[in-house]
Scaffold this motif. Structure first.
Motif, PDB file in Angstrom:
ATOM      1  N   ASP B 169       0.817  -1.222   0.000  1.00  0.00           N
ATOM      2  CA  ASP B 169       0.000   0.000   0.000  1.00  0.00           C
ATOM      3  C   ASP B 169       0.847   1.266   0.000  1.00  0.00           C
ATOM      4  O   ASP B 169       0.340   2.358   0.226  1.00  0.00           O
ATOM      5  CB  ASP B 169      -0.948   0.001   1.206  1.00  0.00           C
ATOM      6  CG  ASP B 169      -0.193   0.036   2.524  1.00  0.00           C
ATOM      7  OD1 ASP B 169       1.054  -0.178   2.503  1.00  0.00           O
ATOM      8  OD2 ASP B 169      -0.820   0.293   3.563  1.00  0.00           O
ATOM      9  N   GLY B 170       2.154   1.121  -0.242  1.00  0.00           N
ATOM     10  CA  GLY B 170       3.025   2.292  -0.278  1.00  0.00           C
ATOM     11  C   GLY B 170       4.171   2.187   0.710  1.00  0.00           C
ATOM     12  O   GLY B 170       4.390   1.126   1.315  1.00  0.00           O
ATOM     13  N   PRO B 171       4.921   3.279   0.880  1.00  0.00           N
ATOM     14  CA  PRO B 171       6.073   3.265   1.783  1.00  0.00           C
ATOM     15  C   PRO B 171       5.629   2.977   3.218  1.00  0.00           C
ATOM     16  O   PRO B 171       4.484   3.250   3.588  1.00  0.00           O
ATOM     17  CB  PRO B 171       6.616   4.697   1.683  1.00  0.00           C
ATOM     18  CG  PRO B 171       6.034   5.267   0.442  1.00  0.00           C
ATOM     19  CD  PRO B 171       4.720   4.587   0.232  1.00  0.00           C
ATOM     20  N   GLN B 206      -5.234   5.965   2.224  1.00  0.00           N
ATOM     21  CA  GLN B 206      -4.721   6.344   3.539  1.00  0.00           C
ATOM     22  C   GLN B 206      -3.258   6.821   3.428  1.00  0.00           C
ATOM     23  O   GLN B 206      -2.890   7.849   3.999  1.00  0.00           O
ATOM     24  CB  GLN B 206      -4.821   5.116   4.463  1.00  0.00           C
ATOM     25  CG  GLN B 206      -4.169   5.288   5.819  1.00  0.00           C
ATOM     26  CD  GLN B 206      -4.909   6.313   6.674  1.00  0.00           C
ATOM     27  OE1 GLN B 206      -6.075   6.640   6.408  1.00  0.00           O
ATOM     28  NE2 GLN B 206      -4.233   6.854   7.671  1.00  0.00           N
ATOM     29  N   VAL B 207      -2.459   6.080   2.677  1.00  0.00           N
ATOM     30  CA  VAL B 207      -1.045   6.465   2.518  1.00  0.00           C
ATOM     31  C   VAL B 207      -0.944   7.813   1.794  1.00  0.00           C
ATOM     32  O   VAL B 207      -0.142   8.675   2.165  1.00  0.00           O
ATOM     33  CB  VAL B 207      -0.252   5.369   1.774  1.00  0.00           C
ATOM     34  CG1 VAL B 207       1.082   5.900   1.266  1.00  0.00           C
ATOM     35  CG2 VAL B 207      -0.013   4.177   2.695  1.00  0.00           C
ATOM     36  N   VAL B 208      -1.766   8.023   0.765  1.00  0.00           N
ATOM     37  CA  VAL B 208      -1.737   9.300   0.050  1.00  0.00           C
ATOM     38  C   VAL B 208      -2.053  10.442   1.026  1.00  0.00           C
ATOM     39  O   VAL B 208      -1.375  11.474   1.037  1.00  0.00           O
ATOM     40  CB  VAL B 208      -2.722   9.309  -1.136  1.00  0.00           C
ATOM     41  CG1 VAL B 208      -2.820  10.697  -1.758  1.00  0.00           C
ATOM     42  CG2 VAL B 208      -2.281   8.287  -2.196  1.00  0.00           C
ATOM     43  N   ALA B 244      -5.676   7.840  -5.195  1.00  0.00           N
ATOM     44  CA  ALA B 244      -6.249   9.034  -4.567  1.00  0.00           C
ATOM     45  C   ALA B 244      -5.494  10.276  -5.026  1.00  0.00           C
ATOM     46  O   ALA B 244      -4.312  10.211  -5.357  1.00  0.00           O
ATOM     47  CB  ALA B 244      -6.186   8.909  -3.050  1.00  0.00           C
ATOM     48  N   SER B 245      -6.193  11.418  -5.055  1.00  0.00           N
ATOM     49  CA  SER B 245      -5.577  12.653  -5.540  1.00  0.00           C
ATOM     50  C   SER B 245      -4.680  13.274  -4.484  1.00  0.00           C
ATOM     51  O   SER B 245      -5.147  13.730  -3.436  1.00  0.00           O
ATOM     52  CB  SER B 245      -6.666  13.656  -5.936  1.00  0.00           C
ATOM     53  OG  SER B 245      -6.093  14.948  -6.071  1.00  0.00           O
TER      54      SER B 245
END
Lengths: 433, 433
Positions: B169-171, B206-208, B244-245
């Protein structure tokens, strides 16, 4: 406006006052006309751009370069061979010594400065910024008047500028040698060798030879000649004046590694959508390529292919079409200057055989004033001082005229205003003296 | 080669030795075949490039942008409006917050780093290099595995790298926050938020949101999120997963000035002849524009116009055509991995829904060995370690697979070799343990 045929310096104050009153009337009328004229734009007219519309029909489904590269994909930092051969035709540098970049030769100059300053222009070379100058600062020789973007680029890197005079045959070489022989912080020289911006002068064969010898004279062992041949083929007369080959002169002098030549198709095809060239010794190209490989996956080879197919082998024929549009404009500028200012002793100007500018020198201290007067009427002129580093013309006398973009009628109207402003400002000055 | 269906970790040494002997026979035969296979090339296949050949028919004598600009001439550093609207369609950033450059978004990243480091990313900002770190050095957070060109670019500026793990889901955001909260020399983070190179993961909503909040957490007041949305629309499934933006999240968090987003058409139209975008707050764009104005007279607006006319309003439809070519290749890679390595306990891999890579993790300490084995057979793999800063994979286990450029037959043959090499190296390791 009609001009007297003898120098205004020989008139007495009463005569000049009467003349000024008459000219001021014309000026007042002009300002009420709310003109919108512009002599600042060193860019091609739409009719010139149209000469290159054929570019858009060169691909026609065939994206393969002569050596078999699919130009649509990544890769190939040096550029495709047929575009490098086009570079040879324009720059008079062997194709193997040319690297092709994007649409901006200014960017290649930036890259070269940045590489020399921070990384060293050759493998293992000490970067200029670490070359042990006491002050930590380095500088370049700037022949003046010159090209404002060279100056702003140089300054943006924190590199100083040392002015030398630009004569009809090139920079004052005695001055250049004197400066660089004793000061190792002077790392190079900017040159626009053919149709210099703004004077339009062409460096003589002798000057080209002497420039190729400079690295042997310089105290700095990492001295570089930055040879911006922006107007290499931008001739107004044919057969065109020929610039001596710096590449050959440097080969004779053994200084090839110190010569970096720049060119582009910006004022040959589309000003904003051309290709740019850097020509130098393999050691320099390799170094630039290393830097380029860090910051891009490669340049637009499709546009390289378009240009090679469109222009290859017919550059001079294409430039003759430009000249057919431009020469009448340059002729008009020079004719107006001659008619309105000739013999008055208040101005001198150049009569270039190519390039993009005419350089006008007025009486000392008047350039800013004349540009301001012109602005009152609605005529935009290049800012006085723009042709000198930091925008400071020490004598405040040089005005750059850019005749290419304007239509003929507008150009004639603009020249009327310009010479009127020169006359008015000159009369004021002479009367105040 | 057929695989056993249970984990090789559960086999005894004799079983593994027998298996290895069999596989080694296949390997020996392969090396004698002198293959020439390549899984390194993260670039489009010719059939993908052909999807964009229509670009070349967009101008057809009409060089005027919607706002009346002659795109052939100089000027217009922000880019023409219709191309900035194309940028919005691709990057999910308002057109007014987009600046368009040449064919390389990597160059825009270089410009951004250079500006932040040497000049300050906002008017009046202190450059990173003068921000008073004791050591004089600054660093960026690098989620790993990641994109090798981010690493080499960062290193070329003398900027350090601090690795954090990249999850599905990202870093690892807890790690990121911990690092940046206490160390003001950490100035930013690299992100490839959609179909990250090489894992293909997509950052969660959430990560964004958390990334948009980072500038409020960071000890460095000039912290910057470098958001390389290189695969924004490079989907293999439709309707595509939605990222997500960041622009909206940053607007909510009040951190817009700290977000710099990048994109390009490189893998949408022509890899080497596209246009690139940077999206950010006006304060940043203005600053970048100042820098750009020193080093170029503007970018290729003609190519901008071609792209806007060709792609505007139909990006997703175009990307579906890419997917029709690419999805079978990705499916093949994952199928081969599953068939040959599934259940063996010796490798894991990603199954991306888009982007350009599949990421393969082998047993620790084997990546280099496997790449070397593959090379013996004539299969080129991306250098082991390339997905980590300085080329150092601390566990020596990540291998990046680039399936796009190869034809299907070659891809299948290459995957046969790759999985064989993984098996061989793994058996050796397990037996030696």
């Amino acid at each position: 406006m009609t001009a007297l045929s003898r120098s205004w310096l020989q008139l007495n104050n009463d005569q000049r006052t009467a003349l000024a009153a008459k000219l001021r009337q014309s000026f007042t009328q002009l300002t009420s006309n709310r003109l919108s004229l512009d002599l600042t734009r060193g860019k091609p007219a739409a009719s010139q751009l149209t000469l290159a519309n054929g570019l858009d029909h060169q691909i026609d489904g065939d994206y393969t370069s002569r050596e078999g590269t699919d130009v649509r994909n990544y890769g190939g930092l040096r550029g495709i061979i047929e575009a490098r051969e086009l570079g040879r035709e324009i720059m008079d540098v062997p194709a193997t010594n040319i690297l092709i970049a994007g649409n901006s030769s200014l960017w290649l100059m930036h890259l070269t400065l940045e590489t020399a300053l921070r990384h060293g222009l050759w493998a293992g070379a000490t970067p200029w910024q670490q070359s042990g100058q006491a002050s930590g600062s380095v500088s370049l020789i700037t022949p003046v008047p010159g090209y404002d973007r060279h100056f702003s680029l140089t300054d943006s890197h924190g590199i100083g500028m040392r002015n030398v005079g630009l004569h009809d045959d090139g920079p004052d070489m005695a001055d250049v040698r004197k400066l660089i022989a004793s000061d190792a912080s002077i790392k190079g020289i900017w040159c626009v060798p053919k149709y210099a911006n703004p004077t339009g002068c062409i460096y003589s064969d002798q000057v080209v030879r002497e420039i190729a010898e400079l690295p042997k004279v310089a105290a700095a062992k990492d001295f570089v000649v930055l040879w911006d041949n922006a107007y290499a083929v931008h001739d107004l007369v044919f057969p065109p004046p020929r610039l001596a080959s710096l590449f050959e002169a440097a080969a004779k002098a053994g200084t090839q590694r110190h010569m970096v030549q720049f060119g582009s198709t910006s004022k040959i095809t589309f000003a904003g959508a051309g290709i740019s060239f850097v020509g130098s010794d393999e050691s320099v190209l390799k170094r630039l390529e290393e830097r380029i490989s860090l910051i891009t996956v490669g340049f637009d080879k499709l546009n390289q292919l378009r240009h090679a197919r469109f222009l290859g082998g017919r550059v001079e024929a294409h430039m003759q079409q430009h000249a057919a549009i431009l020469k009448p404009k340059f002729d008009l500028v020079v004719r107006k200057l001659e008619e309105d200012l000739g013999g008055l002793g208040i101005a001198t100007w150049t009569e270039p055989k190519g390039g993009y500018f005419v350089s006008l020198d007025v009486l000392p201290g008047l350039a800013k004033k004349i540009v301001a007067l012109a602005k009152e009427t609605g005529l935009a002129l290049t800012a006085a001082g723009a042709t000198f580093p930091y925008g400071r013309d020490p004598e405040d006398r040089n005005i750059r005229i850019a005749p290419t973009f304007a239509e003929t009628d507008a150009l004639e109207a603009a020249m009327d205003v310009l010479t009127l402003c020169v006359c008015l400002a000159s009369l004021d000055k002479l009367n105040a003296a």
